[in-house]
Design a protein around this motif. Structure first.
Motif, PDB file in Angstrom:
ATOM      1  N   THR A  97      47.926  44.092  39.169  1.00  0.00           N
ATOM      2  CA  THR A  97      46.975  43.356  39.992  1.00  0.00           C
ATOM      3  C   THR A  97      46.532  44.275  41.110  1.00  0.00           C
ATOM      4  OG1 THR A  97      48.662  42.518  41.498  1.00  0.00           O
ATOM      5  CG2 THR A  97      48.214  41.213  39.508  1.00  0.00           C
ATOM      6  N   SER A  98      45.475  43.899  41.815  1.00  0.00           N
ATOM      7  CA  SER A  98      44.985  44.768  42.885  1.00  0.00           C
ATOM      8  C   SER A  98      46.049  44.946  43.965  1.00  0.00           C
ATOM      9  CB  SER A  98      43.697  44.211  43.480  1.00  0.00           C
ATOM     10  OG  SER A  98      43.920  42.933  44.027  1.00  0.00           O
ATOM     11  N   ALA A  99      46.906  43.954  44.156  1.00  0.00           N
ATOM     12  CA  ALA A  99      47.963  44.083  45.154  1.00  0.00           C
ATOM     13  C   ALA A  99      49.038  45.068  44.721  1.00  0.00           C
ATOM     14  CB  ALA A  99      48.589  42.711  45.416  1.00  0.00           C
ATOM     15  N   GLU A 100      49.147  45.326  43.399  1.00  0.00           N
ATOM     16  CA  GLU A 100      50.167  46.233  42.883  1.00  0.00           C
ATOM     17  C   GLU A 100      49.585  47.584  42.457  1.00  0.00           C
ATOM     18  OE1 GLU A 100      53.051  43.056  40.650  1.00  0.00           O
ATOM     19  OE2 GLU A 100      51.154  43.582  39.704  1.00  0.00           O
ATOM     20  N   ALA A 101      48.321  47.830  42.726  1.00  0.00           N
ATOM     21  CA  ALA A 101      47.647  49.027  42.230  1.00  0.00           C
ATOM     22  C   ALA A 101      48.296  50.287  42.767  1.00  0.00           C
ATOM     23  CB  ALA A 101      46.173  48.992  42.629  1.00  0.00           C
ATOM     24  N   GLU A 102      48.506  51.221  41.860  1.00  0.00           N
ATOM     25  CA  GLU A 102      48.991  52.547  42.227  1.00  0.00           C
ATOM     26  C   GLU A 102      48.670  53.505  41.098  1.00  0.00           C
ATOM     27  OE1 GLU A 102      53.547  52.934  41.101  1.00  0.00           O
ATOM     28  OE2 GLU A 102      53.211  51.317  42.533  1.00  0.00           O
TER      29      GLU A 102
ATOM     30  N   GLY B 271      39.340  53.552  36.456  1.00  0.00           N
ATOM     31  CA  GLY B 271      39.854  52.197  36.619  1.00  0.00           C
ATOM     32  C   GLY B 271      40.999  52.140  37.611  1.00  0.00           C
ATOM     33  N   SER B 272      41.870  53.137  37.574  1.00  0.00           N
ATOM     34  CA  SER B 272      42.980  53.192  38.529  1.00  0.00           C
ATOM     35  C   SER B 272      42.449  53.300  39.953  1.00  0.00           C
ATOM     36  CB  SER B 272      43.894  54.380  38.230  1.00  0.00           C
ATOM     37  OG  SER B 272      44.521  54.226  36.988  1.00  0.00           O
ATOM     38  N   PHE B 273      41.427  54.131  40.155  1.00  0.00           N
ATOM     39  CA  PHE B 273      40.845  54.262  41.482  1.00  0.00           C
ATOM     40  C   PHE B 273      40.103  52.995  41.900  1.00  0.00           C
ATOM     41  CE2 PHE B 273      41.618  58.828  41.055  1.00  0.00           C
ATOM     42  CZ  PHE B 273      42.114  59.084  42.322  1.00  0.00           C
ATOM     43  N   SER B 274      39.480  52.318  40.942  1.00  0.00           N
ATOM     44  CA  SER B 274      38.807  51.050  41.251  1.00  0.00           C
ATOM     45  C   SER B 274      39.805  50.013  41.732  1.00  0.00           C
ATOM     46  CB  SER B 274      38.060  50.520  40.033  1.00  0.00           C
ATOM     47  OG  SER B 274      36.976  51.347  39.731  1.00  0.00           O
ATOM     48  N   GLU B 275      40.973  49.959  41.081  1.00  0.00           N
ATOM     49  CA  GLU B 275      42.014  49.023  41.503  1.00  0.00           C
ATOM     50  C   GLU B 275      42.515  49.356  42.902  1.00  0.00           C
ATOM     51  OE1 GLU B 275      45.079  48.956  38.530  1.00  0.00           O
ATOM     52  OE2 GLU B 275      43.746  48.120  37.017  1.00  0.00           O
ATOM     53  N   LEU B 276      42.677  50.642  43.189  1.00  0.00           N
ATOM     54  CA  LEU B 276      43.101  51.037  44.532  1.00  0.00           C
ATOM     55  C   LEU B 276      42.039  50.672  45.569  1.00  0.00           C
ATOM     56  CD1 LEU B 276      44.699  54.532  43.857  1.00  0.00           C
ATOM     57  CD2 LEU B 276      45.882  52.465  44.611  1.00  0.00           C
ATOM     58  N   ALA B 277      40.772  50.859  45.219  1.00  0.00           N
ATOM     59  CA  ALA B 277      39.690  50.505  46.145  1.00  0.00           C
ATOM     60  C   ALA B 277      39.686  49.011  46.414  1.00  0.00           C
ATOM     61  CB  ALA B 277      38.344  50.958  45.575  1.00  0.00           C
ATOM     62  N   GLU B 278      39.915  48.207  45.373  1.00  0.00           N
ATOM     63  CA  GLU B 278      39.959  46.751  45.552  1.00  0.00           C
ATOM     64  C   GLU B 278      41.139  46.350  46.432  1.00  0.00           C
ATOM     65  OE1 GLU B 278      38.792  43.028  45.721  1.00  0.00           O
ATOM     66  OE2 GLU B 278      37.612  44.677  44.884  1.00  0.00           O
ATOM     67  N   THR B 279      42.265  47.003  46.246  1.00  0.00           N
ATOM     68  CA  THR B 279      43.429  46.743  47.101  1.00  0.00           C
ATOM     69  C   THR B 279      43.091  47.058  48.556  1.00  0.00           C
ATOM     70  OG1 THR B 279      44.970  47.196  45.307  1.00  0.00           O
ATOM     71  CG2 THR B 279      45.846  47.383  47.533  1.00  0.00           C
ATOM     72  N   ALA B 280      42.424  48.190  48.773  1.00  0.00           N
ATOM     73  CA  ALA B 280      42.046  48.574  50.133  1.00  0.00           C
ATOM     74  C   ALA B 280      41.060  47.574  50.735  1.00  0.00           C
ATOM     75  CB  ALA B 280      41.445  49.973  50.135  1.00  0.00           C
ATOM     76  N   ARG B 281      40.100  47.080  49.923  1.00  0.00           N
ATOM     77  CA  ARG B 281      39.162  46.063  50.423  1.00  0.00           C
ATOM     78  C   ARG B 281      39.897  44.801  50.842  1.00  0.00           C
ATOM     79  NH1 ARG B 281      36.564  47.341  45.940  1.00  0.00           N
ATOM     80  NH2 ARG B 281      34.909  48.820  46.211  1.00  0.00           N
ATOM     81  N   THR B 282      40.817  44.344  50.000  1.00  0.00           N
ATOM     82  CA  THR B 282      41.588  43.140  50.298  1.00  0.00           C
ATOM     83  C   THR B 282      42.411  43.336  51.562  1.00  0.00           C
ATOM     84  OG1 THR B 282      41.715  42.622  47.954  1.00  0.00           O
ATOM     85  CG2 THR B 282      43.318  41.543  49.371  1.00  0.00           C
ATOM     86  N   THR B 283      43.024  44.497  51.690  1.00  0.00           N
ATOM     87  CA  THR B 283      43.831  44.792  52.868  1.00  0.00           C
ATOM     88  C   THR B 283      42.967  44.791  54.119  1.00  0.00           C
ATOM     89  OG1 THR B 283      45.354  46.107  51.546  1.00  0.00           O
ATOM     90  CG2 THR B 283      45.372  46.512  53.911  1.00  0.00           C
ATOM     91  N   THR B 284      41.785  45.388  54.029  1.00  0.00           N
ATOM     92  CA  THR B 284      40.877  45.439  55.176  1.00  0.00           C
ATOM     93  C   THR B 284      40.392  44.045  55.549  1.00  0.00           C
ATOM     94  OG1 THR B 284      40.169  47.648  54.531  1.00  0.00           O
ATOM     95  CG2 THR B 284      38.725  46.453  56.023  1.00  0.00           C
TER      96      THR B 284
END
Length: 111
Positions: A3-8, A89-102
């Protein structure tokens, strides 16, 4: 899939990033994204020596980034877009995690 919260980034992603971290290999990827080329074409386009280029292509083949197609005495190289897509896709998931965090302003408290 994480999930975006677990992206790495995973170890295969990191290996691929190391392969792409070399400027000549990144140039080869850019060229192969446009067309399938043989070693002779890549020597002409990059100005690299054939032996140096062959070593880089072997590393890229071992990483699964390119596939080969023999054609007479030449070998053609083709980029594997699915491998790049997976990394993207891995970078997209990390970007989504960063958006959610922000958006939620998540901060770990200092002790």
């Amino acid at each position: 899939m994480l999930t975006s919260a677990e992206a790495e980034l995973t170890p295969p992603d990191l290996d691929l990033l190391r392969v792409l971290g070399d400027p000549l290999r990144l140039r080869i990827v850019t060229l192969l994204a446009r067309e399938t080329l043989c070693t002779t074409h890549l020597v002409e386009e990059t100005g690299a020596r054939q032996t140096n280029l062959s070593n880089h292509l072997r590393v890229m083949r071992d990483a699964g980034l390119v596939e080969t197609e023999p054609c007479g005495r030449y070998t053609y190289y083709r980029l594997r877009p699915d491998v790049l897509g997976s990394l993207a896709g891995s970078f997209s998931e990390l970007a989504e995690t960063a958006r959610t965090t922000t958006e939620t302003d998540r901060k770990r408290p200092c002790l």
